[in-house]
Write a protein that holds these residues in place. Structure first.
Motif, PDB file in Angstrom:
ATOM      1  N   SER A 118       6.284 -48.968  -7.355  1.00  0.00           N
ATOM      2  CA  SER A 118       5.111 -49.810  -7.622  1.00  0.00           C
ATOM      3  C   SER A 118       4.022 -49.640  -6.574  1.00  0.00           C
ATOM      4  O   SER A 118       2.832 -49.728  -6.878  1.00  0.00           O
ATOM      5  N   GLY A 119       4.432 -49.412  -5.319  1.00  0.00           N
ATOM      6  CA  GLY A 119       3.440 -49.308  -4.259  1.00  0.00           C
ATOM      7  C   GLY A 119       2.728 -50.633  -4.041  1.00  0.00           C
ATOM      8  O   GLY A 119       3.260 -51.704  -4.321  1.00  0.00           O
ATOM      9  N   SER A 120       1.533 -50.597  -3.566  1.00  0.00           N
ATOM     10  CA  SER A 120       0.632 -51.736  -3.348  1.00  0.00           C
ATOM     11  C   SER A 120       1.338 -52.919  -2.705  1.00  0.00           C
ATOM     12  O   SER A 120       2.009 -52.788  -1.691  1.00  0.00           O
ATOM     13  N   ALA A 121       1.211 -54.106  -3.324  1.00  0.00           N
ATOM     14  CA  ALA A 121       1.657 -55.347  -2.694  1.00  0.00           C
ATOM     15  C   ALA A 121       3.161 -55.370  -2.454  1.00  0.00           C
ATOM     16  O   ALA A 121       3.622 -55.827  -1.403  1.00  0.00           O
ATOM     17  N   GLY A 122       3.939 -54.900  -3.417  1.00  0.00           N
ATOM     18  CA  GLY A 122       5.391 -54.909  -3.256  1.00  0.00           C
ATOM     19  C   GLY A 122       5.848 -54.048  -2.096  1.00  0.00           C
ATOM     20  O   GLY A 122       6.711 -54.453  -1.305  1.00  0.00           O
ATOM     21  N   LEU A 123       5.278 -52.862  -1.979  1.00  0.00           N
ATOM     22  CA  LEU A 123       5.650 -51.965  -0.902  1.00  0.00           C
ATOM     23  C   LEU A 123       5.199 -52.510   0.446  1.00  0.00           C
ATOM     24  O   LEU A 123       5.922 -52.424   1.448  1.00  0.00           O
ATOM     25  N   ALA A 124       4.016 -53.100   0.490  1.00  0.00           N
ATOM     26  CA  ALA A 124       3.526 -53.692   1.736  1.00  0.00           C
ATOM     27  C   ALA A 124       4.444 -54.811   2.201  1.00  0.00           C
ATOM     28  O   ALA A 124       4.731 -54.946   3.398  1.00  0.00           O
ATOM     29  N   ALA A 125       4.926 -55.619   1.265  1.00  0.00           N
ATOM     30  CA  ALA A 125       5.845 -56.705   1.616  1.00  0.00           C
ATOM     31  C   ALA A 125       7.163 -56.136   2.125  1.00  0.00           C
ATOM     32  O   ALA A 125       7.717 -56.615   3.129  1.00  0.00           O
ATOM     33  N   ALA A 126       7.683 -55.127   1.466  1.00  0.00           N
ATOM     34  CA  ALA A 126       8.950 -54.532   1.889  1.00  0.00           C
ATOM     35  C   ALA A 126       8.845 -53.974   3.303  1.00  0.00           C
ATOM     36  O   ALA A 126       9.782 -54.094   4.108  1.00  0.00           O
ATOM     37  N   ARG A 127       7.719 -53.349   3.620  1.00  0.00           N
ATOM     38  CA  ARG A 127       7.524 -52.790   4.959  1.00  0.00           C
ATOM     39  C   ARG A 127       7.529 -53.873   6.031  1.00  0.00           C
ATOM     40  O   ARG A 127       7.863 -53.605   7.193  1.00  0.00           O
ATOM     41  N   ALA A 128       7.166 -55.097   5.663  1.00  0.00           N
ATOM     42  CA  ALA A 128       7.031 -56.166   6.642  1.00  0.00           C
ATOM     43  C   ALA A 128       8.361 -56.810   7.020  1.00  0.00           C
ATOM     44  O   ALA A 128       8.432 -57.534   8.015  1.00  0.00           O
ATOM     45  N   PHE A 129       9.407 -56.561   6.256  1.00  0.00           N
ATOM     46  CA  PHE A 129      10.723 -57.109   6.600  1.00  0.00           C
ATOM     47  C   PHE A 129      11.338 -56.327   7.759  1.00  0.00           C
ATOM     48  O   PHE A 129      11.213 -55.107   7.829  1.00  0.00           O
ATOM     49  N   ASP A 130      12.011 -57.052   8.630  1.00  0.00           N
ATOM     50  CA  ASP A 130      12.677 -56.397   9.754  1.00  0.00           C
ATOM     51  C   ASP A 130      13.878 -55.594   9.283  1.00  0.00           C
ATOM     52  O   ASP A 130      14.241 -54.591   9.912  1.00  0.00           O
ATOM     53  N   ALA A 131      14.519 -56.023   8.214  1.00  0.00           N
ATOM     54  CA  ALA A 131      15.633 -55.278   7.635  1.00  0.00           C
ATOM     55  C   ALA A 131      15.832 -55.713   6.195  1.00  0.00           C
ATOM     56  O   ALA A 131      15.699 -56.900   5.874  1.00  0.00           O
ATOM     57  N   ILE A 132      16.139 -54.749   5.342  1.00  0.00           N
ATOM     58  CA  ILE A 132      16.482 -55.028   3.951  1.00  0.00           C
ATOM     59  C   ILE A 132      17.877 -54.452   3.720  1.00  0.00           C
ATOM     60  O   ILE A 132      18.075 -53.235   3.782  1.00  0.00           O
ATOM     61  N   ILE A 133      18.829 -55.331   3.479  1.00  0.00           N
ATOM     62  CA  ILE A 133      20.181 -54.887   3.163  1.00  0.00           C
ATOM     63  C   ILE A 133      20.200 -54.367   1.733  1.00  0.00           C
ATOM     64  O   ILE A 133      19.685 -55.012   0.812  1.00  0.00           O
ATOM     65  N   ILE A 134      20.784 -53.202   1.528  1.00  0.00           N
ATOM     66  CA  ILE A 134      20.917 -52.631   0.193  1.00  0.00           C
ATOM     67  C   ILE A 134      22.405 -52.591  -0.149  1.00  0.00           C
ATOM     68  O   ILE A 134      23.189 -51.908   0.505  1.00  0.00           O
ATOM     69  N   GLY A 135      22.787 -53.350  -1.166  1.00  0.00           N
ATOM     70  CA  GLY A 135      24.193 -53.445  -1.507  1.00  0.00           C
ATOM     71  C   GLY A 135      24.428 -53.430  -2.999  1.00  0.00           C
ATOM     72  O   GLY A 135      23.529 -53.123  -3.783  1.00  0.00           O
TER      73      GLY A 135
END
Length: 336
Positions: A118-135
């Motif tokens: 999607s890029g744009s807002a969703g990607l910007a938000a994801a970049r701002a997290f210190d960590a995203i657990i993928i499970g």
């Protein structure tokens, strides 16, 4: 469970799961197990923080986001149930990202893929997290590379309801968790995060929990102390007398340009016993001959799928797990 059937002692929650077999089970988890998992997670990630709940809370991954928030003394924000998009993710993440201190969330690979697309807002938000657990499902090498290239900090996790959520982060067990490999390559896990059994199923409990170790249904190996999961024990295809791990074929396909995802299943065949078949999701046109050559080079001639089908998406069960039985039934329904 009826109101007259009290839960087994020391049970805080019962997580309904069918695992990969389709047999309904109730996984019993104590408050101590939930707390041990959440505490070890915070220690590994960088301390207690603020969380976004982005997966259903009736699954262990979502429930643990709530537990971690409670232990951190914070209130988690929540993504509305329903269709997932990058914009909705960004909107739900906004209150978390306004907070000081570590900001975390947990996603399944399908959600991360949609955010990257999607890029744009969703990607910007994801970049701002210190960590995203993928499970919930394996994180492919290609997805890891895409996330890293986009500046998204992900932590691939391995675990299950029986281990109170992810217990191995990026190949390394959490503090208090031990992993070893059994003689049949089975992944064995011990530690305070473990379930104490299955609801009203002492037979399943006795088979799964042996001398303090949980016997997973996964094959794996330890390389320099890091766990590599090689696939399910029951996802081995016997074709012409040769045993082919479905996961090995999927890894070979994932390394091919244009392949986004795949699911490999064994189909009954009068001559071979089973044949290897692959359902492939591609981002761009992919030549079947190239896929065959990649599998042959990586996993051997016997592993080369005899059937390929290209699909728009793979059927899922639970929080982002590919439904292999549905792939066999829906994608290859004429084989018998």
């Amino acid at each position: 469970m009826t109101p007259s059937e009290a839960a087994e002692p020391d049970t805080a929650v019962i997580i309904a799961t069918s695992g990969s077999t389709g047999e309904p089970k109730g996984v019993l988890l104590s408050a101590d197990a939930l707390r041990a998992s959440a505490t070890a997670t915070h220690k590994r990630l960088g301390g207690p923080g603020h969380w976004l709940l982005a997966t259903p809370a009736n699954y262990i991954g979502g429930l643990q986001v709530i537990v971690r928030s409670l232990l951190a003394g914070t209130t988690c924000a929540a993504l509305p149930a329903g269709h997932f998009t990058g914009d909705l993710f960004a909107e739900a993440a906004a209150p978390v990202l306004r907070e000081d201190g570590p900001r975390y969330t947990a996603l399944v690979p399908t959600q991360l893929t949609r955010i990257l697309d999607s890029g744009s807002a969703g990607l910007a938000a994801a970049r701002a997290f210190d960590a995203i657990i993928i499970g919930a499902a394996a994180t492919s090498a290609g997805l890891r590379e895409r996330a890293s290239g986009a500046g998204v900090r992900i932590v691939p996790a391995y675990g299950m309801s029986e281990t109170a959520s992810g217990c191995v982060y990026d190949g390394v067990p959490l503090d208090g968790v031990e992993v070893r490999i059994g003689p049949d390559e089975r992944v064995l896990i011990s530690g305070a995060v473990l379930t104490h059994g299955y609801r009203l199923r002492p037979d399943l409990t006795a088979d799964a929990l042996v001398d303090g170790w949980f016997r997973t249904g996964d094959r794996g190996r330890l390389v320099d102390g890091r766990l590599e999961v090689l696939g399910r024990l029951d996802d081995v295809i016997n074709t012409g007398g040769v045993k082919v791990p479905a996961a090995a074929v999927e890894r070979a396909l994932a390394a091919c340009a244009g392949v986004r995802d795949s699911c490999v299943v064994g189909l009954p065949d009068a001559e071979w016993g089973q044949i290897v078949a692959a359902a492939v999701v591609a981002d761009s046109p992919v030549a079947v001959d190239d896929l065959r050559a990649a599998v042959r080079a990586s996993a051997g001639a016997a592993a080369v799928p005899k059937r390929f089908e290209f699909v728009d998406a793979l059927p899922l069960r639970g929080p982002g797990k590919i439904d292999r039985a549905a792939v066999a039934a829906r994608v290859f329904p004429t084989v018998g």
